[in-house]
Design an enzyme around this catalytic site. Structure first.
Site, mmCIF file in Angstrom:
data_model
loop_
_atom_site.group_PDB
_atom_site.id
_atom_site.type_symbol
_atom_site.label_atom_id
_atom_site.label_comp_id
_atom_site.label_asym_id
_atom_site.label_seq_id
_atom_site.Cartn_x
_atom_site.Cartn_y
_atom_site.Cartn_z
ATOM 1 N N ASP A 1 -7.922 -4.721 -0.533
ATOM 2 C CA ASP A 1 -8.324 -5.251 -1.854
ATOM 3 C C ASP A 1 -8.112 -6.751 -1.838
ATOM 4 O OD1 ASP A 1 -9.063 -2.749 -2.949
ATOM 5 O OD2 ASP A 1 -6.891 -2.265 -3.096
ATOM 6 N N HIS B 1 0.734 -1.109 0.120
ATOM 7 C CA HIS B 1 0.232 0.079 -0.156
ATOM 8 C C HIS B 1 0.785 1.177 -0.057
ATOM 9 C CE1 HIS B 1 -2.940 2.855 1.290
ATOM 10 N NE2 HIS B 1 -3.707 1.876 0.657
#
Length: 479
Positions: free
Chosen positions: A387, A331
């Site tokens: 996700d 991320h």
């Protein structure tokens, strides 16, 4: 010898070695004002470019905003090293366990958890602003059946502003939302209420089924599932409460995540004082991109491509050699586990109890375990993010892959509105206007057409300029 007094600790002293000038900049919240560097002006030397704008001081160059704070905010805090996320001071784990999406939306937008009466009024108002104008429904209904749902979502919100002239500062005055909190709150409620209806309508377009009117006697996510799945004329249908609750938790987790691409777009566009419907459309367009809202779809396609557990070792080797991309890990902010991914993993079991176990989950778990044992990924701090698991849940619930960004956009509307409201109320009233470094050609004189050399690619057979993507062979033959 006279002792010199040390500068205060909370300052930064910068010396411009070109001129010897020194400036002291206050450090506030572990940050400095970029505009302070405008004081470091210099005179161009021989060979320096005039276009580098020496007279207006040093600019801070930060492509993709890697270390630039564009706003100060009271909404969301992320500690990427510790894997910690909180909204208005409340840890995301507590909100996911104890709150619901509409209450979390209220918290994000207004700064505090609502009282019992405030919560009742808020939920009543949102759920009674879910209907869309008939003409807007016609616009949505005229979309192609194979349109991407996000195209419909963006188009619907762009059009929605035309149905709310009272909400348009271009018609009602530039300071509409600063002077009229009633109008601000009314349109916040409208947008949140209608977002789920637009999402459901985009699904119905895909299925070539008539639209279903919203129900105000259901929860926010229950109503959204109802509008997607109910059959016209069938009485008594209600979505599975387990699925509605799971989707509600997912909506809490997606409601806001600080200054990501789409939220920055909302604030940037909103700084022009455009109406919030247009700003929502712009933010949704940013979310539409595969590097943002399409990431969980990419995870599913990756796991489907791997197929079976025994193929994971070779896949990871291909990732290391850059033959494959690993989606759902790492991320931009988190350097530890994404706290949302832990919660989603627990939600997945609730969904599987309701609809059956998603076959890809075994591959996903094995891929996660293998990556977390591999020094290559550990050293790069590549951990599963939100996700990685959310796509598996959406797939298990039967949502098409291209609908995943919609399930991101609907809850993120709350975060977009929170930042839009904050920017209007606490900003400096200036339109966002980033600087640039001009590195193009210096000043030059215009050349007449006959004086220009042929630099374009020329088709050797016809001797004419080729513009790939523009001219077909049939049209080229006429030149």
């Amino acid at each position: 010898m006279v002792a010199t007094k040390a500068p205060p600790r909370d300052t930064l002293t910068v010396t411009d070695n070109r001129t010897g000038k020194q400036i002291t900049i206050p450090i506030i919240h572990n940050s400095i004002q970029a505009t302070a560097f405008k004081a470091l002006k210099a005179v161009p030397r021989d060979g320096d470019r005039e276009e580098d704008d020496y007279a207006n001081g040093i600019r801070v160059y930060d492509p993709a905003f890697m270390n630039t704070a564009a706003i100060s905010s009271k909404i969301t805090y992320i500690d990427g090293d510790k894997g910690f996320l909180m909204h208005r001071g409340y840890p995301i784990e507590q909100l996911a366990e104890k709150s619901n999406f509409l209450e979390t939306a209220y918290l994000l937008i207004y700064g505090e958890l609502p009282s019992l009466q405030q919560k009742k009024v808020w939920e009543f108002e949102v759920m009674h602003h879910t209907f869309l104008a008939e003409d807007l429904m016609k616009i949505i209904g005229n979309m192609r059946y194979d349109s991407h749902p996000m195209s419909i979502f963006i188009s619907a919100f762009a059009a929605m502003g035309a149905f709310a002239p009272d909400a348009n500062p271009s018609l009602q005055g530039r300071n509409l939302y600063l002077n009229d909190k009633l109008t601000m709150n009314k349109n916040i409620i409208r947008i949140i209420g209608k977002a789920a209806t637009v999402a459901a309508a985009s699904m119905r377009v895909r299925m070539n089924r008539p639209f279903i009117a919203p129900r105000s006697d259901m929860t926010y996510t229950e109503n959204m599932l109802y509008m997607m799945d109910a059959i016209s004329g069938a009485e008594g249908y209600r979505p599975d409460k387990r699925l509605a609750k799971a989707l509600d938790i997912l909506f809490i987790l997606h409601a806001d995540h600080e200054m990501n691409c789409s939220t920055a777009t909302m604030a940037h566009v909103g700084s022009s004082l455009v109406d919030p419907y247009s700003a929502i459309a712009a933010a949704a367009a940013a979310l539409y991109g595969p590097l943002h809202g399409g990431a969980n779809e990419a995870v599913i396609r990756m796991i489907e491509r791997i197929g079976t557990v025994d193929k994971i070792p070779q896949f990871l080797e291909d990732v290391k050699s850059k033959k494959e991309l690993l989606f759902g890990f790492g991320h931009r902010v988190y350097r530890n586990t994404d706290p949302r991914s832990k919660i989603i993993r627990e939600v997945a079991e609730t969904v599987f109890d309701a609809v059956g176990r998603e076959p890809l989950i075994d591959v996903a778990i094995a891929l996660r375990d293998a990556a977390l044992k591999d020094e290559f990924f550990i050293s790069r701090k590549l951990f599963p993010n939100v996700d990685y698991w959310s796509g598996l849940i959406y797939k298990a619930m039967g949502f098409p892959l291209d609908f995943f960004p919609i399930l991101f956009a609907v809850p993120r509307v709350a975060g977009w509105l929170a930042h839009w409201k904050q920017s209007l109320e606490e900003g400096n009233g200036k339109i966002w206007r980033p600087r640039q470094l001009y590195v193009g050609e210096p000043r030059r004189d215009y050349l007449l057409l006959e004086e220009r050399s042929e630099k374009e690619v020329v088709d050797p057979k016809r001797g004419v300029t080729v513009l790939p993507h523009f001219l077909s062979k049939r049209r080229m033959s006429k030149l």
